[in-house]
Write an enzyme that holds these catalytic residues in place. Structure first.
Site, PDB file in Angstrom:
ATOM      1  N   GLU A 114       0.793  -1.161  -0.026  1.00 17.67           N
ATOM      2  CA  GLU A 114       0.064   0.020  -0.004  1.00 17.67           C
ATOM      3  C   GLU A 114       0.999   1.305  -0.019  1.00 17.67           C
ATOM      4  OE1 GLU A 114      -3.131  -0.257   3.206  1.00 17.67           O
ATOM      5  OE2 GLU A 114      -1.954  -2.204   3.588  1.00 17.67           O
ATOM      6  N   LYS A 116       2.355   4.824   1.279  1.00 20.64           N
ATOM      7  CA  LYS A 116       2.325   5.171   2.778  1.00 20.64           C
ATOM      8  C   LYS A 116       1.988   6.609   2.562  1.00 20.64           C
ATOM      9  CE  LYS A 116       5.278   5.379   6.653  1.00 20.64           C
ATOM     10  NZ  LYS A 116       5.068   6.734   7.107  1.00 20.64           N
ATOM     11  N   ASP A 118       1.429  10.407   3.478  1.00 21.48           N
ATOM     12  CA  ASP A 118       2.334  11.143   4.250  1.00 21.48           C
ATOM     13  C   ASP A 118       1.246  12.071   4.961  1.00 21.48           C
ATOM     14  OD1 ASP A 118       4.339  12.013   5.675  1.00 21.48           O
ATOM     15  OD2 ASP A 118       5.087  13.461   3.889  1.00 21.48           O
ATOM     16  N   TYR A 223      -6.965   2.160   6.076  1.00 23.10           N
ATOM     17  CA  TYR A 223      -6.211   1.224   5.553  1.00 23.10           C
ATOM     18  C   TYR A 223      -6.224   0.014   6.261  1.00 23.10           C
ATOM     19  CZ  TYR A 223      -3.195   3.312   9.332  1.00 23.10           C
ATOM     20  OH  TYR A 223      -2.866   3.568  10.590  1.00 23.10           O
ATOM     21  N   LYS A 312      10.778   3.225   3.381  1.00 24.34           N
ATOM     22  CA  LYS A 312      10.766   4.589   3.373  1.00 24.34           C
ATOM     23  C   LYS A 312      11.589   5.163   2.310  1.00 24.34           C
ATOM     24  CE  LYS A 312       9.094   6.588   6.222  1.00 24.34           C
ATOM     25  NZ  LYS A 312       9.690   7.185   7.736  1.00 24.34           N
ATOM     26  N   CYS A 406      29.125  44.787   4.651  1.00 25.05           N
ATOM     27  CA  CYS A 406      27.598  44.258   5.305  1.00 25.05           C
ATOM     28  C   CYS A 406      26.577  44.952   4.278  1.00 25.05           C
ATOM     29  CB  CYS A 406      27.308  44.825   6.656  1.00 25.05           C
ATOM     30  SG  CYS A 406      25.520  44.459   7.282  1.00 25.05           S
ATOM     31  N   CYS A 409      24.395  47.766   6.625  1.00 24.31           N
ATOM     32  CA  CYS A 409      24.959  48.827   7.014  1.00 24.31           C
ATOM     33  C   CYS A 409      26.344  49.328   6.483  1.00 24.31           C
ATOM     34  CB  CYS A 409      25.205  48.720   8.688  1.00 24.31           C
ATOM     35  SG  CYS A 409      26.392  47.534   9.052  1.00 24.31           S
ATOM     36  N   CYS A 424      29.078  40.588  10.386  1.00 24.56           N
ATOM     37  CA  CYS A 424      29.102  42.116  10.695  1.00 24.56           C
ATOM     38  C   CYS A 424      29.353  42.586  12.244  1.00 24.56           C
ATOM     39  CB  CYS A 424      27.647  42.506  10.050  1.00 24.56           C
ATOM     40  SG  CYS A 424      27.615  44.328  10.653  1.00 24.56           S
ATOM     41  N   CYS A 429      24.063  47.631  13.705  1.00 21.44           N
ATOM     42  CA  CYS A 429      23.439  47.295  12.305  1.00 21.44           C
ATOM     43  C   CYS A 429      22.005  46.906  12.469  1.00 21.44           C
ATOM     44  CB  CYS A 429      24.101  45.920  11.732  1.00 21.44           C
ATOM     45  SG  CYS A 429      23.649  45.203  10.399  1.00 21.44           S
TER      46      CYS A 429
END
Length: 673
Positions: A114, A116, A118, A223, A312, A406, A409, A424, A429
């Site tokens: 089947e 699976k 989620d 299921y 899985k 940066c 700034c 930075c 800033c």
């Protein structure tokens, strides 16, 4: 219209609407237009409002949700909802087959494979053919009663064609198109987006307002049968046929297969585009022995049946083009590069960005702007670039250079000794300040509801909040002009800010954003010193006496509290009435507690609670939780998708416990959750 006429018409409408619901939500074969369906529903609602005594438990009108719930009651499963052992490769499935054959060597065995789904596992209980209770899986033995929310799912029958008593197992899920619709609406409302359909489904079913759940348009595949009275079901496939006859939605991709090699072929057929084309998310294939009469002989382990296993899928990957690399400044000043990608569908969401971590990672990948790259979601959540498809380069690609200044700034960026990140270090800033406020209000810090990133940005850009302490001086008049901020939202926000003043001081310590001080360290510091003032007065020698506080962290703490800007913020917090004291939890552990004096490491995904809550309980009952496995670790508690920490535990011979064992120890210690 007389009551007798109304009763006849209402019964006719219920029958018609149930048929249309079954055709649309179960068979996926709509036979009527939305307009016509809505007209019939409105007529039924009108009749039931005019004659309330005509309302029945299975009326389609009862799916819209009732009043807001105060909470979810605990409910015990009559038959435990066990989790499944995992397989990750074909040889794991062959081992599963060999174990089956060794236990029942003279029996003929075939398998049911089947998809699976989620989503979120649920239990559905019917008494005399009427749906009476729905619950989450919880810890497998005790779940939460979410009956009102499950009733909103239109593919779930409220009554059965026979007066049978039965428990049905299913997976509630959110179809891909509904997930995308909800996230579009949340984005427009400046609300956080759901990470994936599974999170959205789980979050929906834990809403206390069923009307919200009804708007989410969840669906459900059934299921298995947990138990049934008065019916003999010789095979799992026969049980699925019975569910289908009763009007339940059963996945039509399920197959009965003669041997394990056929199962492996089936698994392999779902690992590519076929999986992506489904209208819902799957994360694997469930394989069960078909002959249910063999289940008692095959038995179970402590947490899983031996007659079933879940294959899985590996992390889903996709190719796309890297169009640009941008950098952002975090609350500690670290500059992080982010890849801007051509949007690509991956593990249930559309991915258009992926982290590149730092400059060294860019060099390691040899990634350039314009490259074709392979992207995957780490743990099916965080997008990351796995590799560059260098064979697809055509010469138009451009190398990327990290900035020297940066972007917020323009201060010069530095790489501190022993670090990989550019940083930075300008304390003024704006990016640093804005991100600090976002961190301060987050759930693990001061936990101020209603202060999302967009609201914080508005407050910051309008000069209303420049540091975390300013939050406690906001007024209604300042909040109301903000975008998407109404009277009720503003009232709720101010109330949430006021409530945060009462937090135990470890939340404040973490929220202040002291470099290297995470949530765990903040709690250790709060527990040791008792007050923020005592912590501020401590010297480095005293700081390093606190367990797990090293010289690097101690030096950072001392530097932080020596800054004039820090002292000004703390004084404003004090004047606002923010609590500076540690609320020491009541320790209920005895010397005989399984946790007393023991060191634990948590890894993988837990079902009944998240790892943070599990860690809190372990510590409450006298244990210690650390983040890494060593020879000093007493137990590793391993949930689903446990990784390297579990491998390390096996290598060192550390005792391994599963979630059911942990829950048993907690209940033994007095936990009744």
């Amino acid at each position: 219209m007389t009551q007798e006429q109304a009763a006849a018409r209402a019964e006719e409408l219920r029958s018609i609407i149930k048929t249309y619901d079954y055709q649309y939500y179960v068979l996926d074969q709509p036979t009527v237009s939305d307009v016509e369906y809505d007209q019939l529903m409105r007529e039924l609602i009108s009749l039931e409002e005019q004659f309330p005594e005509l309302v029945t438990v299975d009326s389609p009108t009862q799916r819209v949700g009732g009043g807001v719930l105060e909470g979810f009651e605990k409910v015990a499963h009559r038959v435990p909802m066990l989790s499944l052992a995992n397989a990750f490769q074909a040889e794991d499935l062959r081992d599963f087959d060999r174990r089956i054959k060794s236990i029942v060597p003279n029996e003929s065995v075939d398998y049911v494979a089947e998809l699976k789904i989620d989503g979120l596992a649920v239990s559905l209980v019917y008494e005399n053919g009427v749906f009476v209770r729905g619950a989450t899986r919880g810890d497998g033995e005790i779940g939460e009663d979410i009956t009102s929310n499950l009733k909103t799912i239109k593919s779930l029958p409220l009554t059965l064609p026979q007066p049978i008593s039965i428990e049905v197992r299913g997976e509630a899920y959110l179809p891909k198109k509904e997930f995308e619709r909800i996230n579009r609406e949340r984005e427009a409302a400046a609300e956080p987006l759901f990470a994936n359909p599974r999170n959205a489904a789980a979050g929906s079913l834990r809403q206390l307002d069923p009307k919200i759940v009804a708007r989410r348009n969840l669906s459900i595949f059934t299921y298995a049968i947990g138990w049934v009275e008065g019916v003999d079901i010789p095979t799992h496939a026969a049980g699925l046929e019975l569910l289908s006859e009763f009007g339940f939605k059963v996945n039509n991709e399920t197959r009965v297969l003669p041997d394990i090699e056929s199962v492996i072929e089936f698994v392999n057929s779902w690992t590519g585009e076929r999986r992506a084309a489904l209208p819902y998310e799957i994360d694997g294939i469930v394989i069960k022995v078909n002959q249910s009469n063999l289940y008692p002989r095959l038995g179970t382990t402590a947490k899983s049946p031996r007659w079933a296993i879940a294959y899985k899928f590996a992390a889903e990957q996709a190719e796309t083009t890297l169009r640009d690399i941008i950098v952002s400044v975090g609350r500690t000043g670290a500059v992080t590069p982010t890849a801007i990608l051509d949007p690509v569908r991956l593990a249930g969401t559309t991915v258009s960005r992926a982290t590149l971590h730092n400059e060294d990672r860019i060099r390691e990948l040899d990634v350039q702007i314009g490259d074709t790259v392979v992207v995957q979601k780490a743990g099916d959540i965080i997008p990351e670039i796995v590799r560059v498809v260098t064979e697809k380069r055509d010469g138009s690609e451009r190398p990327f250079q990290m900035p020297t200044h940066c972007p917020e700034c323009d201060a010069e960026l530095v790489r501190l000794q022993g670090e990989v990140a550019l940083r930075c270090i300008n304390p003024q800033c704006p990016a640093h300040n804005r991100e600090s406020i976002i961190h301060f209000v987050s759930r693990d810090a001061m936990n101020i509801d209603g202060l999302g990133e967009q609201i914080v940005t508005q407050l910051f850009e309008q000069g209303l909040v420049q540091d975390p302490s300013d939050l406690y001086y906001l007024t209604m008049d300042q909040l109301l002009p903000l975008e998407r901020m109404g009277q009720k939202s503003a009232e709720n926000l101010l109330a949430s800010i006021a409530r945060s003043k009462e937090n135990s001081v470890e939340r404040l310590i973490f929220g202040l954003g002291i470099r290297f001080v995470g949530e765990k360290a903040a709690k250790l510091l709060a527990g040791h010193f008792g007050t923020l003032d005592r912590l501020m007065q401590a010297d480095i020698e005293e700081l390093v006496t606190v367990p797990e506080i090293g010289i690097k962290m101690a030096d950072s703490i001392k530097q932080f509290f020596n800054q004039e800007d820090t002292l000004e913020v703390i004084e404003k917090l004090r004047r606002a009435g923010v609590n500076f004291n540690y609320h020491r939890p009541v320790i209920t552990a005895s010397d005989n507690s399984p946790f007393a004096g023991k060191t634990f490491v948590l890894t993988g995904t837990l079902e009944a609670m998240d790892r943070k809550e599990a860690g809190r309980l372990i510590e409450q009952f006298g244990g210690k939780v650390t983040g890494s496995v060593s020879k000093n670790t007493d137990f590793v508690v391993a949930g689903e998708k446990a990784g390297s920490k579990l491998d390390k535990a096996r290598e060192l011979g550390v005792q391994i416990a599963d979630e059911q064992t942990l829950l048993g120890w907690l209940r033994e210690s007095g936990y009744n959750g």
